[in-house]
Design an enzyme around this catalytic site. Structure first.
Site, PDB file in Angstrom:
ATOM      1  N   ASP A   1       0.932  -1.335  -0.173  1.00 24.22           N
ATOM      2  CA  ASP A   1      -0.056   0.246  -0.017  1.00 24.22           C
ATOM      3  C   ASP A   1       0.905   1.169  -0.119  1.00 24.22           C
ATOM      4  O   ASP A   1       2.004   1.130   0.533  1.00 24.22           O
ATOM      5  CB  ASP A   1      -0.897  -0.015   1.320  1.00 24.22           C
ATOM      6  CG  ASP A   1      -2.249   0.707   0.976  1.00 24.22           C
ATOM      7  OD1 ASP A   1      -2.300   1.612  -0.086  1.00 24.22           O
ATOM      8  OD2 ASP A   1      -2.889   0.620   1.900  1.00 24.22           O
ATOM      9  N   ASP A   2       0.081   2.294  -0.341  1.00 24.13           N
ATOM     10  CA  ASP A   2       1.256   3.569  -0.305  1.00 24.13           C
ATOM     11  C   ASP A   2       1.341   4.044   1.076  1.00 24.13           C
ATOM     12  O   ASP A   2       2.696   4.451   1.377  1.00 24.13           O
ATOM     13  CB  ASP A   2       0.474   4.752  -1.202  1.00 24.13           C
ATOM     14  CG  ASP A   2      -1.002   4.936  -0.618  1.00 24.13           C
ATOM     15  OD1 ASP A   2      -1.543   4.264   0.039  1.00 24.13           O
ATOM     16  OD2 ASP A   2      -1.595   5.957  -1.285  1.00 24.13           O
TER      17      ASP A   2
ATOM     18  N   ASP B   1      -1.941   5.023   7.599  1.00 24.59           N
ATOM     19  CA  ASP B   1      -2.396   6.212   8.466  1.00 24.59           C
ATOM     20  C   ASP B   1      -2.884   5.775   9.822  1.00 24.59           C
ATOM     21  O   ASP B   1      -1.977   5.815  10.697  1.00 24.59           O
ATOM     22  CB  ASP B   1      -3.586   6.829   7.774  1.00 24.59           C
ATOM     23  CG  ASP B   1      -3.666   8.260   8.292  1.00 24.59           C
ATOM     24  OD1 ASP B   1      -3.675   8.306   9.548  1.00 24.59           O
ATOM     25  OD2 ASP B   1      -4.235   9.110   7.536  1.00 24.59           O
TER      26      ASP B   1
END
Length: 165
Positions: free
Chosen positions: A102-103, A106
């Site tokens: 995933d980028d 969070d």
């Protein structure tokens, strides 16, 4: 949650994104022989393509989860497309040998949801925030929780909203 108007911004250029994806690949290259990549869409698509190319992985799957609904804050998670049973069955049905890309992580909510499906998969991101950091196995750069990351596809000379929203 952090919104796009945060005073702390972390703009990432295409060059930096590519360097970070290659750095992630380098960290993952010695771990094991990966059987497949599961990329978390949409943010994981570009780094997964780079990692797959660099590691020679041809089995690429997506899990489609929506969490950011208005580019400002996270909402409820919605699985739009789950991981295929073929990928889940790798490594004995628990995701062993699967690399999840995933980028960013969070809050960790998306990563936890994916971990429920693939508990033994290796979860890797380019960027991490403190709340999500315990959920990922490998990441490149950590930013503060109140920082908004602007990815290359979000930027021109100024923020460019998607054509269809």
């Amino acid at each position: 949650m952090v919104d796009a108007r945060s005073d702390k911004a972390f703009p990432v250029s295409w060059d930096q994104f590519h360097r970070d994806a290659r750095a992630l690949t380098w960290r993952l290259s010695g771990d094991q022989k990966w059987q497949a990549i599961v990329c978390v869409t949409r943010g994981g698509l570009v780094p997964a393509a780079i990692v797959a190319r660099e590691l020679g992985i041809r089995m690429i799957e997506t899990i489609c989860i929506a969490s950011y609904h208005d580019y400002k804050e996270q909402g409820s998670l919605k699985v739009l497309k789950p991981v295929s049973q073929e990928i889940i069955d790798l490594g004995g049905g628990d995701g062993a040998g699967v690399l999840v890309i995933d980028d960013l992580v969070d809050t960790g909510r998306t990563a936890r949801l994916v971990r429920e499906m693939l508990p033994k998969a290796h979860y890797a991101t380019l960027y991490s925030k403190p709340m999500g950091r315990p959920v990922v196995d490998t990441f490149i750069t950590e930013v503060s929780q109140d920082t908004w990351i602007y990815f290359p596809w979000d930027m021109g000379l100024a923020f460019q909203p998607p054509i269809v929203g």
